[in-house]
Write an enzyme that holds these catalytic residues in place. Structure first.
Site, PDB file in Angstrom:
ATOM      1  N   ASN A 284       0.584  -1.221   0.032  1.00  0.00           N
ATOM      2  CA  ASN A 284       0.092  -0.143   0.289  1.00  0.00           C
ATOM      3  C   ASN A 284       0.944   0.918   0.003  1.00  0.00           C
ATOM      4  OD1 ASN A 284      -2.456  -1.168   0.185  1.00  0.00           O
ATOM      5  ND2 ASN A 284      -2.086  -1.881   2.150  1.00  0.00           N
TER       6      ASN A 284
ATOM      7  N   ASP B  10     -10.842  -6.093  -8.910  1.00  0.00           N
ATOM      8  CA  ASP B  10     -10.129  -5.373  -8.335  1.00  0.00           C
ATOM      9  C   ASP B  10      -8.312  -4.803  -9.172  1.00  0.00           C
ATOM     10  OD1 ASP B  10      -8.678  -6.814  -7.286  1.00  0.00           O
ATOM     11  OD2 ASP B  10      -8.967  -5.829  -5.175  1.00  0.00           O
TER      12      ASP B  10
ATOM     13  N   HIS C  58      -5.763  -8.387  -5.177  1.00  0.00           N
ATOM     14  CA  HIS C  58      -6.327  -9.331  -4.447  1.00  0.00           C
ATOM     15  C   HIS C  58      -6.583 -10.986  -5.136  1.00  0.00           C
ATOM     16  CE1 HIS C  58      -7.545  -5.703  -2.335  1.00  0.00           C
ATOM     17  NE2 HIS C  58      -7.187  -5.916  -1.629  1.00  0.00           N
TER      18      HIS C  58
END
Length: 228
Positions: free
Chosen positions: A120, A203, A206
């Site tokens: 992240n 997405d 993931h």
């Protein structure tokens, strides 16, 4: 009143029987207590394996039991290994956030500590020096509190959204940290999974259940050699 010899004999026989029965019962209780005391579960208590990371560790979008941490627990159980896996994954977590919440997870000594953070940071363009510093600090904190804990660092890579130079330098953080702190490195956690639409949720970030199975197979050899 005087008791006859026959009556005395009967009384003595009854008392002897009661005494022998009592001794046998006490002996059986002692044997049972010794068996419980020496049971394997008490002689060999569970050891903790802590996965500390972000949504990848948490198993975003799927059942946590089917995420790679849950699959590790299933494999350990199938092998009869006395280990307890703790999933310390939190969606959206950065290295800074992980550092701030680490103490809560270190209340119990982990036998193995698997660090999966930084993805992240890279996606948000956080300064690389900060990401590296936080990873180093997390490892230092674990080592300081539990010197015997074995540590594995899961390497991560990001798409070149922030430019190729940033992407390359981000990738280089993990082997540098692993070398400096002398911990085991998994070169790339998502090897064989990243970028494959069939192994990732819509997405594109993931992993699906099938993707997590591959991640588990990537992780397992590093864990297996560290188990008692």
């Amino acid at each position: 009143m005087k008791m006859s010899i026959k009556a005395l004999a009967i009384s003595f026989s009854v008392l002897s029987t009661v005494f022998l029965f009592s001794c046998r019962e006490n002996s059986a209780k002692k044997t049972e207590e010794q068996t419980i005391t020496s049971s394997p579960s008490q002689s060999y208590p569970e050891k903790t394996i802590l996965f500390f990371g972000n949504s990848l560790t948490a198993g975003y979008g799927i059942d946590p039991e089917d995420a790679f941490a849950g699959l590790v627990q299933k494999r350990l159980d199938s092998l009869g290994k006395a280990y307890k896996v703790i999933n310390g994954g939190l969606s959206g977590e950065t290295t800074a956030g992980g550092l701030s919440r680490l103490d809560w997870f270190l209340e119990e000594e982990p036998y193995l500590f698997i660090l999966e953070l930084g993805g992240n940071d890279g996606l948000r363009g956080i300064q690389l020096s900060e990401t590296k510093s936080n990873l180093l600090s997390i490892i230092d904190k674990v080592k300081s509190k539990y010197p015997n804990t074995k540590i594995i660092l899961a390497g991560m890579q990001i798409p070149p959204n922030m430019g190729q130079e940033y992407t390359d330098e981000f990738k280089a953080i993990y082997p540098a940290v692993a070398k400096e702190k002398e911990v085991t490195l998994i070169p790339f956690l998502l090897e064989g999974v990243a970028g494959n639409p069939e192994l990732n949720l819509p997405d594109g970030i993931h992993p699906t259940e099938a993707g997590h199975q591959i991640v588990f197979e990537t992780i397992w050899p590093y864990l297996e050699i560290m188990l008692d």
